[in-house]
Design a protein around this motif. Sequence first.
Motif, PDB file in Angstrom:
ATOM      1  N   THR A   1     -14.695 -27.689  36.964  1.00  0.00           N
ATOM      2  CA  THR A   1     -14.628 -25.972  35.838  1.00  0.00           C
ATOM      3  C   THR A   1     -15.859 -25.309  36.646  1.00  0.00           C
ATOM      4  O   THR A   1     -16.234 -25.708  37.768  1.00  0.00           O
ATOM      5  CB  THR A   1     -15.804 -26.646  34.735  1.00  0.00           C
ATOM      6  N   LEU A   2     -15.473 -23.794  36.389  1.00  0.00           N
ATOM      7  CA  LEU A   2     -16.596 -22.788  36.890  1.00  0.00           C
ATOM      8  C   LEU A   2     -18.367 -22.942  35.784  1.00  0.00           C
ATOM      9  O   LEU A   2     -17.722 -22.948  34.876  1.00  0.00           O
ATOM     10  CB  LEU A   2     -16.259 -21.553  36.869  1.00  0.00           C
ATOM     11  N   ASP A   3     -18.923 -22.847  36.712  1.00  0.00           N
ATOM     12  CA  ASP A   3     -20.449 -22.672  35.684  1.00  0.00           C
ATOM     13  C   ASP A   3     -20.639 -21.101  36.332  1.00  0.00           C
ATOM     14  O   ASP A   3     -19.407 -20.164  36.321  1.00  0.00           O
ATOM     15  CB  ASP A   3     -21.375 -23.173  36.545  1.00  0.00           C
ATOM     16  N   GLU A   4     -21.474 -20.717  35.443  1.00  0.00           N
ATOM     17  CA  GLU A   4     -21.858 -19.592  35.083  1.00  0.00           C
ATOM     18  C   GLU A   4     -21.776 -18.274  36.368  1.00  0.00           C
ATOM     19  O   GLU A   4     -21.835 -17.264  36.130  1.00  0.00           O
ATOM     20  CB  GLU A   4     -23.038 -19.038  34.737  1.00  0.00           C
ATOM     21  N   HIS A   5     -22.411 -19.105  37.588  1.00  0.00           N
ATOM     22  CA  HIS A   5     -22.496 -18.673  39.136  1.00  0.00           C
ATOM     23  C   HIS A   5     -21.224 -18.550  39.818  1.00  0.00           C
ATOM     24  O   HIS A   5     -21.206 -17.987  40.371  1.00  0.00           O
ATOM     25  CB  HIS A   5     -23.344 -19.602  39.939  1.00  0.00           C
ATOM     26  N   GLY A   6     -20.167 -19.279  38.740  1.00  0.00           N
ATOM     27  CA  GLY A   6     -18.936 -19.068  39.829  1.00  0.00           C
ATOM     28  C   GLY A   6     -18.596 -20.132  40.458  1.00  0.00           C
ATOM     29  O   GLY A   6     -17.709 -20.130  41.558  1.00  0.00           O
ATOM     30  N   THR A   7     -19.800 -21.904  40.896  1.00  0.00           N
ATOM     31  CA  THR A   7     -19.125 -22.671  41.527  1.00  0.00           C
ATOM     32  C   THR A   7     -18.581 -23.559  40.454  1.00  0.00           C
ATOM     33  O   THR A   7     -18.377 -23.737  39.710  1.00  0.00           O
ATOM     34  CB  THR A   7     -20.703 -22.987  41.466  1.00  0.00           C
ATOM     35  N   ILE A   8     -17.271 -24.125  41.512  1.00  0.00           N
ATOM     36  CA  ILE A   8     -17.139 -25.369  41.058  1.00  0.00           C
ATOM     37  C   ILE A   8     -18.015 -26.893  40.681  1.00  0.00           C
ATOM     38  O   ILE A   8     -17.758 -26.809  41.762  1.00  0.00           O
ATOM     39  CB  ILE A   8     -15.465 -25.390  41.708  1.00  0.00           C
ATOM     40  N   VAL A   9     -17.670 -27.090  39.541  1.00  0.00           N
ATOM     41  CA  VAL A   9     -18.146 -27.756  39.330  1.00  0.00           C
ATOM     42  C   VAL A   9     -17.534 -29.726  39.528  1.00  0.00           C
ATOM     43  O   VAL A   9     -16.713 -28.935  37.804  1.00  0.00           O
ATOM     44  CB  VAL A   9     -19.661 -28.150  38.437  1.00  0.00           C
ATOM     45  N   ARG A  10     -17.357 -30.527  39.259  1.00  0.00           N
ATOM     46  CA  ARG A  10     -16.322 -31.346  39.497  1.00  0.00           C
ATOM     47  C   ARG A  10     -17.515 -32.113  38.653  1.00  0.00           C
ATOM     48  O   ARG A  10     -18.213 -32.965  38.473  1.00  0.00           O
ATOM     49  CB  ARG A  10     -16.791 -32.404  40.753  1.00  0.00           C
ATOM     50  N   MET A  11     -16.850 -32.670  37.256  1.00  0.00           N
ATOM     51  CA  MET A  11     -17.235 -33.620  36.021  1.00  0.00           C
ATOM     52  C   MET A  11     -16.855 -34.869  36.772  1.00  0.00           C
ATOM     53  O   MET A  11     -17.902 -36.176  35.425  1.00  0.00           O
ATOM     54  CB  MET A  11     -16.661 -32.823  35.308  1.00  0.00           C
ATOM     55  N   ALA A  12     -15.837 -35.284  36.792  1.00  0.00           N
ATOM     56  CA  ALA A  12     -16.066 -36.780  36.585  1.00  0.00           C
ATOM     57  C   ALA A  12     -14.929 -37.304  37.408  1.00  0.00           C
ATOM     58  O   ALA A  12     -14.050 -36.326  38.168  1.00  0.00           O
ATOM     59  CB  ALA A  12     -15.078 -37.210  34.909  1.00  0.00           C
ATOM     60  N   PRO A  13     -14.491 -38.688  37.768  1.00  0.00           N
ATOM     61  CA  PRO A  13     -12.764 -38.555  38.547  1.00  0.00           C
ATOM     62  C   PRO A  13     -11.765 -38.687  37.201  1.00  0.00           C
ATOM     63  O   PRO A  13     -12.124 -38.630  35.973  1.00  0.00           O
ATOM     64  CB  PRO A  13     -13.143 -40.428  38.949  1.00  0.00           C
ATOM     65  N   PRO A  14     -10.657 -38.390  38.265  1.00  0.00           N
ATOM     66  CA  PRO A  14     -10.285 -38.456  39.313  1.00  0.00           C
ATOM     67  C   PRO A  14     -10.341 -37.485  39.933  1.00  0.00           C
ATOM     68  O   PRO A  14     -10.779 -37.069  39.279  1.00  0.00           O
ATOM     69  CB  PRO A  14      -9.369 -39.503  39.553  1.00  0.00           C
ATOM     70  N   SER A  15      -9.708 -37.774  41.166  1.00  0.00           N
ATOM     71  CA  SER A  15      -9.381 -36.286  42.496  1.00  0.00           C
ATOM     72  C   SER A  15      -8.266 -36.941  43.047  1.00  0.00           C
ATOM     73  O   SER A  15      -8.247 -37.140  44.204  1.00  0.00           O
ATOM     74  CB  SER A  15     -11.142 -36.211  43.063  1.00  0.00           C
ATOM     75  N   ALA A  16      -7.458 -36.555  42.693  1.00  0.00           N
ATOM     76  CA  ALA A  16      -5.653 -36.459  43.061  1.00  0.00           C
ATOM     77  C   ALA A  16      -5.228 -35.433  43.236  1.00  0.00           C
ATOM     78  O   ALA A  16      -4.753 -34.673  42.549  1.00  0.00           O
ATOM     79  CB  ALA A  16      -5.100 -37.533  42.583  1.00  0.00           C
TER      80      ALA A  16
END
Length: 308
Positions: free
Chosen positions: A129-144
């Motif tokens: 997700t994008l936080d309030e600053h525009g940073t991409i935050v990975r919250m959980a696996p997986p990543s594919a």
Amino acid sequence: MRILTVGAGAAGGYFGARLAHAGQDVTFLVRPARAAALRARGLRVSGMGEDLRLTPQLVTADELKPAFDLVLLSVKSTALAAATRDLAPAVGPGTAIVPLLNGLAHLDHLADRFGDEAVLGGVAKVVTTLDEHGTIVRMAPPSALLTGERDGRPSERVDAIRAVLAGAGIDTPQVPDIVAAMWHKWVFITALAAASCLARGSVGEFNAVPGGSGLGPAVLAEAAAVSAAAGYPVPDAELAATAGTLTTPGSPLTPSLYRDLIAGYPTEVEHVFGDLTARARALSVPTPLLDLVTLQLRVHQRRVSPTA
């Protein structure tokens, strides 16, 4: 390989950042406002042990020049038509387009514009997700990121793309039928979004109330029945894993479609739900819960975007 990532949001920005960090030639096609923010702060990825900070190569639609080897198209379906117009100058005779949208309707849209040969199948499996600053935050696996020729044939260009992805540390398992994988992802996201939108809560919240534990399996059964009738039955192990995800006590998991709904934004109702329920009717598969959530989301869509 010259790579154009269309969109620098939660999913496209994540995969593009991983590729750029690995030294690939990656350009992000973004809107002017996002370009300004990225030029000011850079592109940042955090969470799940990752902490990337990049100065990305950026381009807006009026600056785009031909041609790229690979286009990663990661936008919401509501922005698909505009993104298609914007990326057109980037597509040459040898360009491969890998769309990472949920559902299937975008395949015909892209093939009509760029030709069947240009369009691969694609599935993104990442929780960001994008936080309030525009940073991409990975919250959980997986990543594919899965891709392949839509007719299932072996392909040197798919092998080359998967090698580039793997070199950036992106899991990219080989799949025998990418269209089946797209159907199965569609079933997963439909079931999760339907349950969250109907119950107005996270997985943990709707499972914590009387009767809530049956909601996830019920909507999953409807979506899976449509996929099976279309010729793409979801494997038992994958169904069991999805059912487990939908019934995990205390899980904070919510899909982006639900978060858009709660925030009062337009949603991908037609691409995710409208298309699936239309296919269900054509296949004579009853989907009462999916029909209900489609109706609710259409009312919401009319309210927040009356001219859409």
